[in-house]
Design a protein around this motif. Structure first.
Motif, PDB file in Angstrom:
ATOM      1  N   UNK A   1       4.781 -16.558  42.596  1.00 57.30           N
ATOM      2  CA  UNK A   1       4.521 -16.789  41.177  1.00 57.30           C
ATOM      3  C   UNK A   1       3.386 -17.758  40.929  1.00 57.30           C
ATOM      4  N   UNK A   2       3.199 -18.703  41.838  1.00 59.18           N
ATOM      5  CA  UNK A   2       2.149 -19.700  41.679  1.00 59.18           C
ATOM      6  C   UNK A   2       0.816 -19.299  42.271  1.00 59.18           C
TER       7      UNK A   2
ATOM      8  N   UNK B   1      14.706 -18.428  49.067  1.00 56.07           N
ATOM      9  CA  UNK B   1      14.253 -17.380  48.151  1.00 56.07           C
ATOM     10  C   UNK B   1      13.438 -17.986  47.006  1.00 56.07           C
ATOM     11  N   UNK B   2      13.897 -19.138  46.513  1.00 59.30           N
ATOM     12  CA  UNK B   2      13.167 -19.817  45.441  1.00 59.30           C
ATOM     13  C   UNK B   2      11.781 -20.244  45.911  1.00 59.30           C
TER      14      UNK B   2
ATOM     15  N   UNK C   1       7.370 -22.059  31.470  1.00 61.72           N
ATOM     16  CA  UNK C   1       7.866 -20.728  31.116  1.00 61.72           C
ATOM     17  C   UNK C   1       7.962 -19.850  32.354  1.00 61.72           C
ATOM     18  N   UNK C   2       6.940 -19.922  33.220  1.00 55.04           N
ATOM     19  CA  UNK C   2       6.987 -19.158  34.483  1.00 55.04           C
ATOM     20  C   UNK C   2       8.188 -19.575  35.326  1.00 55.04           C
ATOM     21  N   UNK C   3       8.471 -20.879  35.325  1.00 47.55           N
ATOM     22  CA  UNK C   3       9.563 -21.402  36.158  1.00 47.55           C
ATOM     23  C   UNK C   3      10.904 -20.801  35.752  1.00 47.55           C
ATOM     24  N   UNK C   4      11.106 -20.618  34.452  1.00 46.89           N
ATOM     25  CA  UNK C   4      12.363 -20.026  33.972  1.00 46.89           C
ATOM     26  C   UNK C   4      12.533 -18.614  34.537  1.00 46.89           C
ATOM     27  N   UNK C   5      11.468 -17.813  34.473  1.00 48.42           N
ATOM     28  CA  UNK C   5      11.522 -16.453  35.009  1.00 48.42           C
ATOM     29  C   UNK C   5      11.745 -16.427  36.513  1.00 48.42           C
ATOM     30  N   UNK C   6      11.089 -17.356  37.222  1.00 48.38           N
ATOM     31  CA  UNK C   6      11.243 -17.429  38.682  1.00 48.38           C
ATOM     32  C   UNK C   6      12.672 -17.819  39.055  1.00 48.38           C
ATOM     33  N   UNK C   7      13.247 -18.781  38.323  1.00 48.85           N
ATOM     34  CA  UNK C   7      14.633 -19.186  38.584  1.00 48.85           C
ATOM     35  C   UNK C   7      15.599 -18.036  38.326  1.00 48.85           C
TER      36      UNK C   7
END
Length: 435
Positions: free
Chosen positions: A77-78, A69-70, A268-274
């Motif tokens: 997201x990328x 899922x990640x 910052x995007x990574x935090x939301x994706x996680x």
């Protein structure tokens, strides 16, 4: 007191259906439906139920679910999905109904990376549904083809459903991955044939003929992303990594592409994706726990043995039994998520399939393909709901097109039942020792 098999089934199924009709989330409904039996049957205790839930979570292979899922969320997201869409456009956009073919092709490519149909419907749908509408496609068709093509996410390897099935039924995940490849490609071909038919009837446009320069540019853009299934499937089939390790590799590779290579993901995007990944993974994993308890209770009350006796007495034979199994999975897929359905219905029907000499891998693919169709059929139909919400359309308006597109897909399911070698040929060819 000791409750009989018949009363236990009645209590479990009545309780579950009542709770679902009352709009209680399926994961909670499965757990709550078991409470009356725990209270009234002297052989059951809350501690026993908690132990069953813990055992269902205590599985290394299930760690693959959040990591796949990640990987899918990092791809979306990328903006890596955009590169896959551009590559799909240069491959198939020149055909009549260009963007419709692109929709199918990118779902096929994305399926080889993510293992998630919902991530496919959300990521690709946000781009392609508005683009198709702008080019003159009927919004209802745009939604229907997006939803139906996204089901390949759980059929073409890697697949989260295959990982769960392999863990629950103790079947080789590598064999399941290979077994799903040809049926997935057949479904893609059926979808593209349907798009071609729509294009001829409604005069839908092409997406333009690409130049060699455009093709080379798109290939360079998507090439690194397309290596993901090579790492994942090749590693599992070759025995280099486990499914969980391959999922971790896919997630880190997706992060590397987005953060380092393409630089489309920030911290910052990574935090939301996680956060989003954790939220969706927790829903799936909680459903696995409650479904495992529900399925264990069915086994405790000898429901599988009862079903084997009934099916054997009816003498359906291998083909008839496979049809009945597909029918059960199609019916369950209308109302509940595929993962709980696998744990409950899969474990109950597995002895039935074995008694009819249906190969375990064939049984798995029949079940997974049938459940995949539930992602586009109401009232559950999660991929259909996602796609319709993107286009801001009522689901009811889209159903006619969904039914038309599903018919050739159901024919593929029938062919799998009729000719099991479609499923078994690739594992037997590429996996020495597979029987």
């Amino acid at each position: 007191m000791i409750i009989s098999t018949g009363y236990a089934c009645l209590i479990l199924l009545t309780g579950f259906v009542t709770l679902v009709v009352a709009r209680v989330p399926v994961a909670f409904a499965l757990g709550i439906a078991t409470i009356p039996l725990v209270v009234f049957d002297i052989r059951l205790t809350p501690f026993l139920i908690m132990d069953r839930m813990f055992n269902s979570y205590n599985s290394f292979i299930l760690l693959a679910v959040p990591f796949f899922l990640l990987a899918a969320n990092l791809m979306n997201g990328g903006k890596i999905t955009d590169k896959l869409i551009e590559f799909a456009r240069v491959l198939t956009g020149w055909l009549p109904g260009g963007l419709g073919h692109v929709n199918v092709a990118v779902s096929m490519l994305f399926a080889g990376i993510s293992g998630s149909s919902t991530a496919d419907a959300a990521g690709c749908g946000k781009i392609l549904i508005p683009a198709m509408t702008r080019q003159g496609f009927d919004p209802r068709f745009s939604v229907a083809i997006t939803a139906c093509s996204s089901v390949m996410g759980v059929i073409i390897p890697p697949s989260i459903l295959m990982i769960v099935w392999g863990g629950v039924m103790s079947i080789s995940v590598g064999a399941l991955f290979l077994a799903g490849a040809i049926p997935g490609l057949m479904i893609a071909a059926a979808l593209m044939a349907t798009v071609y038919g729509y294009a001829k009837v409604y005069d839908y446009p092409t997406a333009g003929t690409p130049t060699l320069t455009e093709f080379w540019s798109a290939l360079k853009g998507a090439g690194l992303a397309l290596l993901t299934p090579v790492f994942v499937i090749g590693g599992i089939v070759g025995g280099v990594v486990t499914p969980t390790e391959s999922a971790i590799i896919a997630a880190f590779y997706s992060f590397f592409l987005g953060f380092v290579v393409y630089r489309t993901i920030t911290l910052r995007d990574t935090v939301g994706i996680l956060y989003e990944t954790g939220r969706f993974a927790s829903i799936s994993l909680f459903a696995i726990g409650t479904a495992s308890v529900f399925g264990w209770m069915l086994a405790f009350y000898n429901v599988p043995r009862l079903m084997v006796g009934v099916m054997t007495g009816l003498e359906f034979g291998q083909f008839g039994t496979a049809l009945v199994i597909a029918g059960f999975f199609l019916l369950f897929g209308l109302f509940i998520d595929a993962i709980p359905a696998i744990i409950i219905l899969g474990t109950v029907l597995y002895p039935v399939a074995s008694a009819a000499d249906i190969h375990p891998v064939v049984f798995a693919i029949i079940g997974i393909v049938s459940l995949a169709f539930g992602l586009v059929t109401p009232p559950y139909g999660l991929c259909l709901l996602i796609s319709a919400s993107i286009a801001e359309l009522n689901v009811v308006k889209v159903l006619r097109d969904v039914v038309i597109i599903l018919v050739p897909m159901l024919v593929i399911l029938l062919l799998i039942i009729l000719f099991p070698e479609i499923v078994l040929w690739l594992p037997r060819t590429l996996m020495p020792g597979f029987k």
